[in-house]
Design a protein around this motif. Structure first.
Motif, short mmCIF file in Angstrom:
data_model
loop_
_atom_site.label_atom_id
_atom_site.label_comp_id
_atom_site.label_asym_id
_atom_site.label_seq_id
_atom_site.Cartn_x
_atom_site.Cartn_y
_atom_site.Cartn_z
N ARG A 63 63.99 58.96 3.78
CA ARG A 63 64.81 57.91 3.64
C ARG A 63 64.59 56.69 3.88
O ARG A 63 65.44 55.48 4.57
CB ARG A 63 66.38 58.33 4.40
N GLY A 64 63.49 56.13 3.75
CA GLY A 64 62.76 54.74 4.07
C GLY A 64 62.11 54.19 2.98
O GLY A 64 62.27 54.74 1.90
N ARG A 81 49.89 49.18 6.84
CA ARG A 81 50.52 49.96 5.73
C ARG A 81 51.32 50.92 6.47
O ARG A 81 50.51 51.80 7.24
CB ARG A 81 49.64 50.53 4.70
N THR A 82 52.57 51.30 6.38
CA THR A 82 53.24 52.31 6.96
C THR A 82 54.52 52.59 6.23
O THR A 82 54.87 52.25 5.36
CB THR A 82 53.66 52.01 8.42
N CYS A 83 55.51 53.50 7.16
CA CYS A 83 56.68 53.42 6.56
C CYS A 83 57.75 52.69 7.48
O CYS A 83 57.55 52.56 8.61
CB CYS A 83 57.02 55.10 6.92
N THR A 84 58.99 52.20 7.02
CA THR A 84 59.93 51.93 7.92
C THR A 84 60.32 52.48 8.93
O THR A 84 60.77 52.16 9.97
CB THR A 84 61.32 51.32 7.13
N ASN A 85 60.27 53.97 8.91
CA ASN A 85 60.85 54.92 9.96
C ASN A 85 59.99 54.76 11.25
O ASN A 85 60.21 54.91 12.25
CB ASN A 85 60.78 56.11 9.51
N PHE A 89 62.70 48.77 12.55
CA PHE A 89 62.81 47.87 11.14
C PHE A 89 64.28 47.70 11.33
O PHE A 89 65.04 48.33 10.99
CB PHE A 89 62.30 48.66 9.98
N LYS A 90 64.61 46.03 11.15
CA LYS A 90 66.07 45.75 11.26
C LYS A 90 66.47 44.94 10.13
O LYS A 90 67.35 44.45 9.91
CB LYS A 90 66.14 44.63 12.39
N LEU A 91 65.41 44.93 9.03
CA LEU A 91 65.66 44.09 7.78
C LEU A 91 66.44 45.36 6.71
O LEU A 91 65.97 46.28 6.92
CB LEU A 91 64.38 43.69 6.77
N PRO A 92 67.12 44.64 6.03
CA PRO A 92 67.71 45.90 4.85
C PRO A 92 66.61 46.08 3.95
O PRO A 92 65.57 45.44 3.55
CB PRO A 92 68.86 44.89 4.02
N GLY A 106 50.56 35.33 5.50
CA GLY A 106 51.11 36.53 5.53
C GLY A 106 52.48 36.76 4.71
O GLY A 106 53.13 35.82 4.24
N TYR A 107 52.71 38.34 4.44
CA TYR A 107 53.60 38.56 3.74
C TYR A 107 54.18 40.23 4.29
O TYR A 107 53.20 40.90 4.82
CB TYR A 107 53.69 38.69 2.49
N LEU A 108 55.10 40.58 3.84
CA LEU A 108 55.73 41.87 4.11
C LEU A 108 56.24 42.41 2.65
O LEU A 108 57.15 41.75 2.27
CB LEU A 108 57.06 42.04 4.96
N CYS A 109 55.87 43.62 2.29
CA CYS A 109 56.40 44.13 0.85
C CYS A 109 56.80 45.36 1.28
O CYS A 109 56.29 46.18 2.18
CB CYS A 109 54.96 44.20 0.03
N MET A 110 57.72 45.75 0.68
CA MET A 110 58.31 46.93 0.39
C MET A 110 58.67 47.67 -0.72
O MET A 110 58.60 47.10 -1.78
CB MET A 110 59.87 46.95 1.10
N CYS A 111 58.54 48.98 -0.82
CA CYS A 111 58.65 49.75 -2.20
C CYS A 111 59.01 51.16 -1.85
O CYS A 111 58.94 51.70 -0.72
CB CYS A 111 57.35 49.71 -2.87
N GLY A 112 59.65 51.84 -2.72
CA GLY A 112 60.41 53.09 -2.54
C GLY A 112 59.67 54.46 -3.38
O GLY A 112 60.38 55.18 -3.82
#
Length: 141
Positions: A63-64, A81-85, A89-92, A106-112
């Motif tokens: 669920r991350g 590289r990792t999982c939000t869990n 992690f406090k960002l939506p 730098g940057y932070l990227c999320m994907c599902g």
């Protein structure tokens, strides 16, 4: 005129719906590694090879979202590289989004999706959204 406005609105909604994957409800797999941004098994271009098994893991993410982050650590550019869990992690959680770091580097990227933190690329959905917005602005002028 009404048909044009309807078409542009539908294009925008279609693009937005494509950009949102069904995630954060199941378990996906993410790559997990940390290394120098320019010379490690975690750096770009990212290719996980047999020799990297001990340094680059595949972990379940319940669920991350998968993350890819470029940051500086003690002045050295690093990729994580990792999982939000795995983090505090406090960002939506938002799919297919990249955010610049506050220091300008730098940057932070999320994907599902499974193993999506391999690389970051724009999807066709963002093109649909951009087309819908530009077309709507053009029509309204």
């Amino acid at each position: 005129m009404e048909h044009v406005l309807l078409f542009s609105t539908l294009s925008l909604l279609f693009g937005l719906s494509l950009s949102q994957d069904m995630f954060f409800i199941d378990v996906i797999d993410c790559y997990k590694c940390v290394g120098k941004a320019n010379n490690s098994s975690c750096s770009d271009p990212f290719v996980r090879e047999e020799k990297d098994i001990n340094e680059v893991k595949v972990i379940p993410c319940n669920r991350g979202a998968c993350l890819k982050r470029l940051l500086k650590s003690n002045g050295t550019p690093m990729i994580m590289r990792t999982c939000t869990n795995e983090l505090d992690f406090k960002l939506p959680l938002v799919n297919n989004v990249c955010q610049k770091e506050s220091d300008g580097f730098g940057y932070l990227c999320m994907c599902g999706r499974d193993l999506c933190n391999r690389a970051v690329h724009r999807s066709a959905a963002s093109s649909f959204v951009l087309f819908g917005v530009i077309f709507s602005l053009f029509v309204l002028m």
